[in-house]
Design an enzyme around this catalytic site. Sequence first.
Site, short mmCIF file in Angstrom:
data_model
loop_
_atom_site.label_atom_id
_atom_site.label_comp_id
_atom_site.label_asym_id
_atom_site.label_seq_id
_atom_site.Cartn_x
_atom_site.Cartn_y
_atom_site.Cartn_z
N CYS A 159 -41.18 -11.53 48.63
CA CYS A 159 -42.77 -10.48 49.35
C CYS A 159 -42.23 -9.20 49.13
O CYS A 159 -41.63 -8.66 48.63
CB CYS A 159 -41.15 -10.88 50.75
SG CYS A 159 -41.49 -9.44 52.70
N CYS A 173 -40.23 -6.73 51.24
CA CYS A 173 -38.28 -6.27 51.16
C CYS A 173 -37.99 -6.90 49.82
O CYS A 173 -36.29 -6.55 49.76
CB CYS A 173 -37.62 -7.04 52.11
SG CYS A 173 -37.46 -9.15 52.16
N CYS A 187 -41.93 -14.19 56.42
CA CYS A 187 -40.80 -13.68 55.56
C CYS A 187 -39.62 -13.80 56.09
O CYS A 187 -39.60 -12.95 57.69
CB CYS A 187 -40.47 -11.67 54.53
SG CYS A 187 -39.12 -11.42 53.62
N CYS A 189 -37.61 -9.61 56.85
CA CYS A 189 -38.28 -8.80 57.51
C CYS A 189 -39.04 -9.18 57.94
O CYS A 189 -39.62 -7.88 58.76
CB CYS A 189 -38.56 -7.39 56.34
SG CYS A 189 -40.44 -7.72 55.26
N CYS A 195 -50.65 -21.30 52.43
CA CYS A 195 -51.56 -20.13 52.07
C CYS A 195 -51.15 -18.83 52.24
O CYS A 195 -50.99 -18.45 53.18
CB CYS A 195 -52.94 -20.27 52.86
SG CYS A 195 -54.48 -19.92 52.14
#
Length: 172
Positions: A90, A93, A138, A141, A161
């Site tokens: 991510c 984070c 995510c 976060c 995607c």
Amino acid sequence: MTAMTPTVEQWLLSRRSLMVAMAASLFGVFRAPDRVLAASKASDAAWDLTDADWKKRLTPEAYSVLRKEGTERPFTSALNNEKRTGTYHCAGCDMPLFSSNAKFDSGTGWPSFFEPLPGAIATKVDFKLIVPRTEYHCSRCGGHQGHVFNDGPRPTGKRYCNNGVALRFQPA
């Protein structure tokens, strides 16, 4: 009766269908779908940052996608052509989300995966395009990553995607 003249049953059915369609369209106009919040709530309190903090941490493009659920233009991410072995994290984070082993070329213009790492993502339904879609973010976060579709390859049949600006690639 001639072939061109509708029967009473056909006339009533078409009138009934018209009334149902009109009622449904009026319902749709006055009952808009609930809005999806910008990003999802962070599951980790350390990542429950203010909007100003996120703007400091992220590029404007990453902020638009991760915090405001934007979408980057297709075929613009360098990660689309990334072929090395590693992990996709991510961009908000740095939580590991996908293994390069699950990446495939979907031809859609965005990095695509058939399976996330265990516990890496969470999902919710959004109605931004009127029809419901499954958005994923995510799990740490709450940053928006993309949408999941049921047209991916085996073994899962899923296509995650992902927006490239929402990811950071870590080579093995």
